[in-house]
Design a protein around this motif. Structure first.
Motif, PDB file in Angstrom:
ATOM      1  N   LEU A  10      -1.314 -38.857 -30.556  1.00 44.72           N
ATOM      2  CA  LEU A  10      -1.449 -37.525 -31.143  1.00 44.72           C
ATOM      3  C   LEU A  10      -2.835 -37.357 -31.734  1.00 44.72           C
ATOM      4  O   LEU A  10      -3.350 -38.258 -32.388  1.00 44.72           O
ATOM      5  N   LEU A  11      -3.440 -36.194 -31.503  1.00 47.01           N
ATOM      6  CA  LEU A  11      -4.720 -35.833 -32.106  1.00 47.01           C
ATOM      7  C   LEU A  11      -4.494 -34.670 -33.050  1.00 47.01           C
ATOM      8  O   LEU A  11      -3.819 -33.698 -32.693  1.00 47.01           O
ATOM      9  N   TYR A  12      -5.038 -34.745 -34.245  1.00 54.84           N
ATOM     10  CA  TYR A  12      -4.976 -33.603 -35.150  1.00 54.84           C
ATOM     11  C   TYR A  12      -6.185 -33.625 -36.060  1.00 54.84           C
ATOM     12  O   TYR A  12      -6.850 -34.641 -36.204  1.00 54.84           O
ATOM     13  N   THR A  13      -6.482 -32.481 -36.656  1.00 52.58           N
ATOM     14  CA  THR A  13      -7.619 -32.414 -37.571  1.00 52.58           C
ATOM     15  C   THR A  13      -7.211 -32.994 -38.912  1.00 52.58           C
ATOM     16  O   THR A  13      -6.036 -32.986 -39.267  1.00 52.58           O
ATOM     17  N   VAL A  21      -8.416 -36.883 -35.976  1.00 60.73           N
ATOM     18  CA  VAL A  21      -7.792 -38.177 -36.212  1.00 60.73           C
ATOM     19  C   VAL A  21      -6.817 -38.456 -35.072  1.00 60.73           C
ATOM     20  O   VAL A  21      -6.057 -37.574 -34.668  1.00 60.73           O
ATOM     21  N   THR A  22      -6.819 -39.675 -34.558  1.00 59.37           N
ATOM     22  CA  THR A  22      -5.872 -40.091 -33.528  1.00 59.37           C
ATOM     23  C   THR A  22      -4.848 -41.014 -34.158  1.00 59.37           C
ATOM     24  O   THR A  22      -5.210 -41.953 -34.861  1.00 59.37           O
ATOM     25  N   ILE A  23      -3.566 -40.718 -33.933  1.00 59.64           N
ATOM     26  CA  ILE A  23      -2.494 -41.572 -34.446  1.00 59.64           C
ATOM     27  C   ILE A  23      -1.568 -41.957 -33.292  1.00 59.64           C
ATOM     28  O   ILE A  23      -1.515 -41.259 -32.279  1.00 59.64           O
ATOM     29  N   PRO A  24      -0.823 -43.049 -33.455  1.00 60.00           N
ATOM     30  CA  PRO A  24       0.170 -43.399 -32.436  1.00 60.00           C
ATOM     31  C   PRO A  24       1.204 -42.286 -32.294  1.00 60.00           C
ATOM     32  O   PRO A  24       1.432 -41.506 -33.223  1.00 60.00           O
ATOM     33  N   PHE A  25       1.837 -42.231 -31.153  1.00 59.93           N
ATOM     34  CA  PHE A  25       2.829 -41.201 -30.888  1.00 59.93           C
ATOM     35  C   PHE A  25       3.983 -41.300 -31.880  1.00 59.93           C
ATOM     36  O   PHE A  25       4.500 -42.369 -32.162  1.00 59.93           O
ATOM     37  N   ASP A  26       4.361 -40.163 -32.429  1.00 59.99           N
ATOM     38  CA  ASP A  26       5.511 -40.040 -33.328  1.00 59.99           C
ATOM     39  C   ASP A  26       6.301 -38.826 -32.849  1.00 59.99           C
ATOM     40  O   ASP A  26       5.766 -37.715 -32.802  1.00 59.99           O
ATOM     41  N   ILE A  51      -1.105 -33.203 -28.063  1.00 65.38           N
ATOM     42  CA  ILE A  51      -0.430 -34.371 -27.527  1.00 65.38           C
ATOM     43  C   ILE A  51      -1.236 -34.801 -26.310  1.00 65.38           C
ATOM     44  O   ILE A  51      -1.409 -34.020 -25.368  1.00 65.38           O
ATOM     45  N   VAL A  52      -1.762 -36.021 -26.335  1.00 67.00           N
ATOM     46  CA  VAL A  52      -2.630 -36.514 -25.264  1.00 67.00           C
ATOM     47  C   VAL A  52      -2.217 -37.936 -24.885  1.00 67.00           C
ATOM     48  O   VAL A  52      -1.506 -38.605 -25.626  1.00 67.00           O
ATOM     49  N   ASN A  53      -2.706 -38.381 -23.722  1.00 65.97           N
ATOM     50  CA  ASN A  53      -2.562 -39.800 -23.432  1.00 65.97           C
ATOM     51  C   ASN A  53      -3.822 -40.502 -23.918  1.00 65.97           C
ATOM     52  O   ASN A  53      -4.755 -39.860 -24.400  1.00 65.97           O
ATOM     53  N   LYS A  54      -3.872 -41.812 -23.791  1.00 67.04           N
ATOM     54  CA  LYS A  54      -4.999 -42.558 -24.338  1.00 67.04           C
ATOM     55  C   LYS A  54      -6.293 -42.327 -23.561  1.00 67.04           C
ATOM     56  O   LYS A  54      -7.360 -42.681 -24.025  1.00 67.04           O
ATOM     57  N   ALA A  55      -6.179 -41.682 -22.400  1.00 63.92           N
ATOM     58  CA  ALA A  55      -7.373 -41.307 -21.637  1.00 63.92           C
ATOM     59  C   ALA A  55      -7.892 -39.943 -22.071  1.00 63.92           C
ATOM     60  O   ALA A  55      -8.935 -39.501 -21.614  1.00 63.92           O
TER      61      ALA A  55
END
Length: 92
Positions: free
Chosen positions: A82-85, A4-9, A25-29
């Motif tokens: 942010l990416l997380y399972t 799941v990708t969520i906006p930065f928090d 923690i990734v950028n949108k690329a």
């Protein structure tokens, strides 16, 4: 497991960095960052390091507390997210 990708928090990013929740923690690329400083001086207190595949060196970028690379742009590919399972979502 679904990613799941969520906006930065900021608080969730700190939990990911500390290993309290699984994620990246990734950028949108999709470039992965390691945050090396959370409280640098100025409007861009977050300092993240990434490995540049083209040059073969690690590089750093600074971000606002909201993960923005350039604070006045509405959308920037360099902004953090942010990416997380989906299993990790319950821990947030």
């Amino acid at each position: 497991m679904k990613t799941v990708t969520i906006p930065f928090d900021l608080e969730i990013a700190k939990k990911i960095q500390n290993g309290e929740v699984e994620g990246r923690i990734v950028n949108k690329a999709g470039t992965e960052f390691e945050i090396v400083k959370w409280n640098a001086k100025g409007d861009y207190p977050i300092v993240g390091i990434f490995f540049n595949e083209e040059t073969g060196i690690s590089q750093g970028l600074s971000f606002t507390n909201k993960g923005k690379y350039i604070k006045d742009r509405v959308l920037d590919i360099d902004d953090l997210c942010l990416l997380y399972t989906s299993d990790a979502a319950d821990e947030l």
